[in-house]
Design a protein around this motif. Structure first.
Motif: not given
Ligand code: SF4
Lengths: 467, 210
Positions: A188-211
């Motif tokens: 995820v960090i590789g994809q959005i970058g270390t500042a990609g989530g700045t100003g956000y609260a992230i919710e992780f969802t989806g099947n892989a997270v549920r498991q």
């Protein structure tokens, strides 16, 4: 009422008051305290003749400065010792529960809290530590704060805050063999970058997270801050409740049932709108290895160290600097990078499941001759005891690993555990910044399995091939 | 907290992205139980050639002449100009303490990490977000002109360059008010004691396990 995100629900249920410009006072349910970021806050209270508002909401533990060997001898560095003693004295003075160095419940603050059931769904949790995001795994709103804010929460039970934007990171599908929550986090960090989530609260969802287990969910939320988001969170479900049931600070009996009924509402409603959404396919995630000096400098284990010449001009200089610091040549296959040390532990990967996963790889094998030190540092005394009950310590020791006492240890090298200049380390921690594990030290972030396999082989290997 | 007043200050350019709080103040200095005295160890690993430990006499340590803060033309700088995602990593407030103690009053960058950004305001330090192209222009101007200064007016929310160009900037109204008046957050919050207590009673009645 319109559909709400989990973040909306957690935020709305804690607003004490809100000004027209959106500045709010948020009520804090749990404050965790450690020795590094609290002394100035306690001092501030004393100077202003204030008392903590609600000591029952606080729980303290020393973790950053504690030694991981020979505890009976105490802390040898006098400055570290004073800091830990200052925490002891402050907790005694203000009547705050503390698990001291000799206590089996002592450990890294973000391992200890959940393990005690002190982090519960629906809570707001703060700590003077950026990895407080870990606790969001329990459908809590949890984030790190500075020392001035630590003092503010102590004195008022509230935090001055403005609502962040909400980001959904959805991971669908099934993770392959040898791919873990750590790899999701790094991907995820590789994809959005270390500042990609700045100003956000992230919710992780989806099947892989549920498991994911609670341990895996904590690993994932732990690293939300490395993506720039102060808070990461995951909806509550049966996995959450099963983990919490019977823990010392969790509700019991009738209150347990009442709590679970409320906690079942802690998810984003169907149709809730996020300000941003990122989608990953779990099947495409490989074991990850960072090659540089920021968590976003990451590649799959079957990849190569990047070539600055293939990068846009504005990125080139940063990459060249990172390669020079890391002592790496462009285009080197990751599996050809040999290592000097291994660190398995931290609030990212110091829980029982991490110990088990690493031991599974180490079982019946031995660390390579070029590996000077491979250390396993359980996240807490209770993790250590559980691992020993399962015989994991014996597996590690037979394989040539050192089995240590719990604490932050070489995650940030504030105690005696550190890299020397130029040493290269496979580490299960969360930050590969310059000097993080010791001045001049070179850190590669990986999962526990990958760290254990690197220790055995003496260089990075694709743990999927060891199936 | 110190009041922020109109500042006309020398600018130093730190041309790096993602400067983390470990770099701003390395962890060995976090063992202090005080909140002052961190200035001599700001950017310690970049600033000195030897390894710094608490208790050393920093005046006697070998300086890294290549590091921008050590260049004679930037001595006495109060404005730090830098690149995106400044202050990422650990939540340590020791980072703004160190910058403030060093003498900085303003940091200008295209973006900041959230916790660091917040912590600055609690310590009389003004972090200013400015568009990347404007930051670029400032970098060029600072490097080309020895003694380059900027005037930062928090009241008016403007940065003025020596040739009279004016860059407006955004700042949260509440934070601006606190900074201009040197207000202590805790004192302000405690004006709402009754509201907090009422909320708490209701909150705990609904969730008695808390
Ligand atoms: S284990 Fe590392 S990241 Fe976690 S709290 Fe300790 S120092 Fe911070």
């Amino acid at each position: 009422m319109s559909a709400q995100t989990l973040y909306d629900k957690l935020w709305n249920s804690h607003v004490v008051r809100q000004d027209a410009d959106g500045t709010a006072l948020i009520y804090i349910d749990r404050q965790l305290v450690h020795e590094v970021t609290s002394p100035q806050a306690f001092e501030g209270l004393r100077l202003a003749s204030r008392r903590p508002w609600r000591t029952a909401s606080m729980l303290a533990v020393p973790d950053h400065n504690v030694p991981t060997t020979n505890r009976a001898a105490g802390i040898s560095d006098p400055i570290s010792r004073i800091q830990v003693e200052t925490l002891d004295a402050n907790c005694a003075e203000f009547g705050i529960t503390e698990f001291k160095m000799g206590d089996i419940r002592q450990g890294v603050v973000h391992v200890m809290g959940p393990e005690q059931g002190a982090t519960l769904p629906g809570m707001t949790v703060v700590c003077g530590d950026s990895h407080t995001s870990t606790h969001g795994a329990f459908a809590a709103l949890a984030h790190g704060i500075g020392t001035s804010e630590v003092e503010h929460v102590m004195a008022t039970q509230c935090l001055v805050a403005k609502k962040s934007k909400a980001m959904e990171v959805r991971v669908e599908g099934v993770l392959g063999y040898g791919v873990t929550a750590k790899d999701i986090a790094l991907a995820v960090i590789g994809q959005i970058g270390t500042a990609g989530g700045t100003g956000y609260a992230i919710e992780f969802t989806g099947n892989a997270v549920r498991q994911l287990s609670m341990e895996g969910r904590m690993t994932l939320c732990n690293m939300a801050i490395e993506a720039g988001a102060r808070a990461g969170m995951i909806a509550a479900d049966d996995t959450t409740f099963e983990y919490l049931k019977g823990r010392p600070f969790a509700p019991e009996g009738e209150q347990w049932d009442q709590a679970v009924a409320q906690w079942r509402e802690l998810h984003s409603d169907a149709g809730a709108v996020f300000d941003a959404t990122v989608v990953l396919d779990a099947a495409n995630i490989c074991p990850q290895v960072t090659w540089g000096t920021s968590p976003e400098m990451v590649v799959a284990v079957d990849g190569c160290v990047p070539d600055p010449l293939n990068m846009s001009i504005d990125k080139r200089e940063g990459i060249e600097r990172a390669l020079a610091y890391m002592g790496l040549t462009a285009n080197t296959p990751v599996t050809e990078i040999s290592i000097d040390k291994v660190f398995i532990g931290s609030c990212t990967n110091g829980r029982i499941e991490d110990m088990r996963a690493a031991a599974e790889v180490a079982r019946g094998r031995h660390i390579a001759a070029n590996v000077k030190l491979a250390m396993v540092v359980p996240g807490s005394g209770l993790v250590k005891a559980q691992a020993e009950q399962e015989g994991l310590d014996k597996i590690f020791i037979a394989a040539g690993f050192e089995w240590r006492d719990p604490g932050c240890s070489m995650c940030l090298a504030m105690n005696d555990d550190r890299l020397s200049a130029g040493e290269r380390c496979a580490s299960t921690s969360n930050r590969n910044f310059e000097g993080r594990q010791g001045q001049g030290g070179r850190t590669h972030l990986v999962s526990p399995q990958m760290a254990a396999a690197a220790a055995i082989a003496g260089h990075f290997v694709d743990v999927r091939e060891w199936k | 907290m110190k009041k922020y007043t109109l500042l006309d200050g020398l600018v130093v350019p730190l041309d790096r992205a993602n400067v983390d709080t470990d770099a701003i103040i390395p962890k060995q200095f976090l063992k202090s139980i005080k909140r002052s005295g961190f200035g001599p160890n700001a950017f310690d690993e970049w600033r000195y050639l030897d390894h710094g430990e608490p208790g050393m006499d920093n005046a006697c340590r070998p300086l890294n002449g290549d590091f921008v803060l050590n260049q004679p033309r930037y001595q006495g700088a109060q404005i730090l100009l830098t690149r995106e995602n400044f202050g990422c990593g650990s939540s340590r407030e020791h980072a703004p303490w160190a910058l403030e103690d060093y003498g900085f009053r303003v940091i200008i960058a295209p973006s900041f990490a959230d916790i660091f950004f917040n912590n600055c305001f609690k310590n009389g330090l003004l972090p200013i977000r400015l568009a990347a192209d404007k930051v670029d222009a400032l970098f060029r101007a600072v490097e080309a002109n020895v003694g380059y200064r900027l005037t930062v007016d928090l009241e008016a929310q403007t940065i003025t360059t020596p040739d009279g160009a004016v860059y407006p900037f955004e700042v949260d109204a509440f934070r601006r008010h606190c900074l201009l008046n040197g207000l202590d957050d805790i004192g302000l919050t405690l004006q709402h004691v009754d509201e907090i207590a009422a909320f708490e009673t209701k909150h705990h009645a609904a969730q008695p396990w808390l």
